[in-house]
Design an enzyme around this catalytic site. Structure first.
Site, PDB file in Angstrom:
ATOM      1  N   GLU A 116     -14.222   6.366   7.588  1.00 35.88           N
ATOM      2  CA  GLU A 116     -13.569   5.258   6.907  1.00 35.88           C
ATOM      3  C   GLU A 116     -14.337   3.968   7.132  1.00 35.88           C
ATOM      4  O   GLU A 116     -15.291   3.921   7.925  1.00 35.88           O
ATOM      5  CB  GLU A 116     -12.120   5.121   7.388  1.00 35.88           C
ATOM      6  N   HIS A 241      -4.614  -4.532   3.414  1.00 34.05           N
ATOM      7  CA  HIS A 241      -5.355  -3.329   3.003  1.00 34.05           C
ATOM      8  C   HIS A 241      -5.989  -3.605   1.647  1.00 34.05           C
ATOM      9  O   HIS A 241      -5.315  -4.078   0.729  1.00 34.05           O
ATOM     10  CB  HIS A 241      -4.436  -2.115   2.917  1.00 34.05           C
ATOM     11  N   ARG A 288     -12.173  -3.865   6.659  1.00 32.01           N
ATOM     12  CA  ARG A 288     -11.108  -4.223   5.721  1.00 32.01           C
ATOM     13  C   ARG A 288     -11.059  -5.709   5.394  1.00 32.01           C
ATOM     14  O   ARG A 288     -10.752  -6.098   4.273  1.00 32.01           O
ATOM     15  CB  ARG A 288      -9.756  -3.774   6.281  1.00 32.01           C
ATOM     16  N   HIS A 349      -0.699  -5.096   5.208  1.00 33.83           N
ATOM     17  CA  HIS A 349      -0.776  -3.720   5.689  1.00 33.83           C
ATOM     18  C   HIS A 349      -0.527  -3.570   7.184  1.00 33.83           C
ATOM     19  O   HIS A 349       0.218  -2.685   7.606  1.00 33.83           O
ATOM     20  CB  HIS A 349      -2.163  -3.162   5.353  1.00 33.83           C
ATOM     21  N   ARG A 384      -8.342  -4.916  12.834  1.00 34.21           N
ATOM     22  CA  ARG A 384      -8.243  -3.525  13.297  1.00 34.21           C
ATOM     23  C   ARG A 384      -9.236  -2.628  12.578  1.00 34.21           C
ATOM     24  O   ARG A 384      -9.344  -2.663  11.351  1.00 34.21           O
ATOM     25  CB  ARG A 384      -6.825  -3.003  13.054  1.00 34.21           C
TER      26      ARG A 384
END
Length: 525
Positions: A116, A241, A288, A349, A384
């Site tokens: 990811e 997100h 992100r 998110h 994160r």
């Protein structure tokens, strides 16, 4: 009054992991789990991606995972915490497997590891695109096998009980003695007295309205801890997100997993231009915050309501196998990914800040612990890394369990007064709650979103004060309802986000203030 050894508020991965471990260790002690919806409704349930764990030591390493986490956190991670969490990952994963959680395997029988945004290697252990759902299932199944765990669904924790609630002689240091809880089916408010209380209450997504979180994510644990005078930190770091499914009429947004971009999908604007390489050399696999800010920039330039995620060049059969739930959801919206691009937009998110805890999960209040998204451990820093959240919850739930297995929390001989709602009435106009909720969510989206400015934040504070005063007046005169308490909690959370945003004078990770950029430009001139 209900008396228990351990009170857990929240039934996601954080709360259930601790509850199962402590109940197994001490079969003669009682655990009460309070959760405000059905027992399986939590942010965990909706986690699609997976658990980031270093398993393939030939290509991956703890050092690489630590480095990726530190890069995403933009200099604000606690390195000792990052190292601890990453290194404990494999051990915590083994426990999930022992409890019956299933994860996808490849043709060789090994874990089918995903990759990811922000990760340098394939290390995401997953179950299709419903990993959180599978973990929640396994944990609940184990919890039901333990007779000393009591689950109380549809019960809402109103406030923590601390020294200021006590009528007689008060202990010198502030401590938590349990919580006042509303039985949502009967309307009864009762006291749960606990030797130790764990807040595992999840996130704050509904403060923004447009969110990938379920409707229960109203920041209740953080707000309760704040009112109890616990320290709250890093609330400015709200992670958006990048790719939530755009729904023109809806507010809660379906998450198009980070792993879809890891699988090879491209982000395009309305003209079909693939724009991410212009913003970051990692393109769609940037962290992100970078991807969300890039999309925000594209939308501001074009005036369009969304961008697109292009999967048409991918192996569709493989896509269906990896992401069956996403594929099905797209079809429900008349999007055939073989030929159609998926309209996506950033949505609230994950919260990287929260209730400040140490490595043992202890808050700044005695007998009060926090775990999961409501806590601020120092792992995430300013942003994160994808799939580190489930890992963090597992590790910190284990640490809290280890601390409790070595330290007895004996019940203090104190008198706790019953909940007093004398003089209050049942609110006749629910529209007042809904009106203030819509105002609050619009305020946060428009003034405290992906890109902020001091002017917008200062205006947000003024508008929030008006909402706060109206909600507090309503709270004082009304019988308690869940919707009223949730609104009050969201107002508290919004205040923390705005105030801590104003206090930050440097852009880091998920926090971006245009006035901070202007200061840098002026310094360089």
């Amino acid at each position: 009054m209900v008396t228990t050894d351990y009170l857990v508020i929240g039934s996601g991965i954080a709360g259930l992991t601790f509850a199962v471990k402590i109940a197994e260790q001490f079969p003669d002690r009682n655990v009460v789990i309070v959760t405000k919806a059905s027992e399986d409704e939590s942010n965990t349930k909706y986690a699609q991606g997976g658990v980031a764990v270093v398993l393939n030591k030939e290509e991956d390493s703890f050092k690489k995972h630590i480095k990726d986490t530190l890069i995403a956190g933009d200099g604000l991670c606690k390195e000792a915490v990052v190292e601890m969490v990453v290194k404990e990952g494999p051990g915590r994963l083994k426990e999930l497997l022992l409890w019956g959680a299933n994860f996808d395997l490849n043709d060789t029988g090994k874990f089918d590891l995903g990759k990811e945004g922000g990760h340098s290697e394939y290390r995401i252990v997953h179950h299709k695109d419903i990993t959180g759902y599978e973990i929640e299932r396994a944990l609940l199944s184990r919890a039901h096998q333990l007779s000393n765990i009591t689950l109380l669904p549809y019960h809402f924790a109103i406030d923590l009980i601390t020294n200021h609630h006590l009528e007689r002689e008060k202990p010198k240091s502030d401590a938590c003695y349990g919580a006042y809880v509303l039985d949502q089916k009967t309307g009864q408010i009762f006291t749960i007295k606990a030797n130790s209380t764990l807040l595992a209450s999840g996130g704050i997504g509904c403060v923004y309205g447009h969110t990938t979180n379920p409707v229960i994510a109203t920041g209740d644990g953080i707000a309760m801890a704040y009112r109890a005078k616990a320290r709250i930190k890093d609330m400015e770091f709200v992670q958006f997100h990048p790719s939530a499914l755009y729904e023109a009429k809806g507010e809660s947004s379906f998450l198009i997993s980070e792993a879809v971009r890891g699988f090879g999908a491209y982000l395009r604007n309305k003209k079909g231009y693939r724009f991410m390489p212009d913003y970051d050399e990692r393109a769609e696999l940037a962290s992100r915050d970078i991807v969300s800010q890039s999309i925000d920039s594209e939308l501001k330039k074009s005036g369009e309501p969304h961008v697109y995620l292009d999967c048409t060049h991918l192996d569709i059969d493989a896509f269906k196998n990896h992401f069956p739930n996403i594929y099905k959801k797209c079809l429900e919206h008349h999007i055939d990914i073989k030929i159609d691009w998926i309209p996506v937009i950033p949505a609230s998110h994950y919260l990287c800040g929260g209730i400040k805890v140490n490595k043992k999960g202890k808050t700044t209040i005695d007998n009060l612990f926090a775990c999961g998204e409501c806590s601020r451990t120092g792992l995430h820093g300013a942003n994160r890394l994808a799939s580190n959240s489930l890992l963090e919850a597992l590790v910190y739930a284990h640490n809290i369990f280890k601390h409790h297995s070595k330290n007895d929390y004996e019940s203090l001989n104190i008198n706790i007064p019953d909940w007093n709602d004398e003089g209050t009435v049942i609110p006749e106009e629910h529209i007042l709650i809904q009106h203030n909720l819509k105002q609050l969510q619009a305020l946060m989206r428009n003034y405290v979103g992906i890109v902020r400015s001091n002017k917008r934040l200062e205006r947000a504070i003024k508008h929030l004060d008006l909402i706060y005063n109206e909600v507090e007046d309503l709270y004082k005169e009304s019988k308690i309802t869940t919707s009223l308490c949730e609104l009050r909690n969201m107002v508290n959370v919004a205040h923390l986000i705005i105030q801590q945003s104003l206090d930050r004078t440097e852009n880091k990770g998920g926090y971006f203030n245009i006035d901070n950029m202007k200061k840098i430009e002026e310094t360089l001139l």
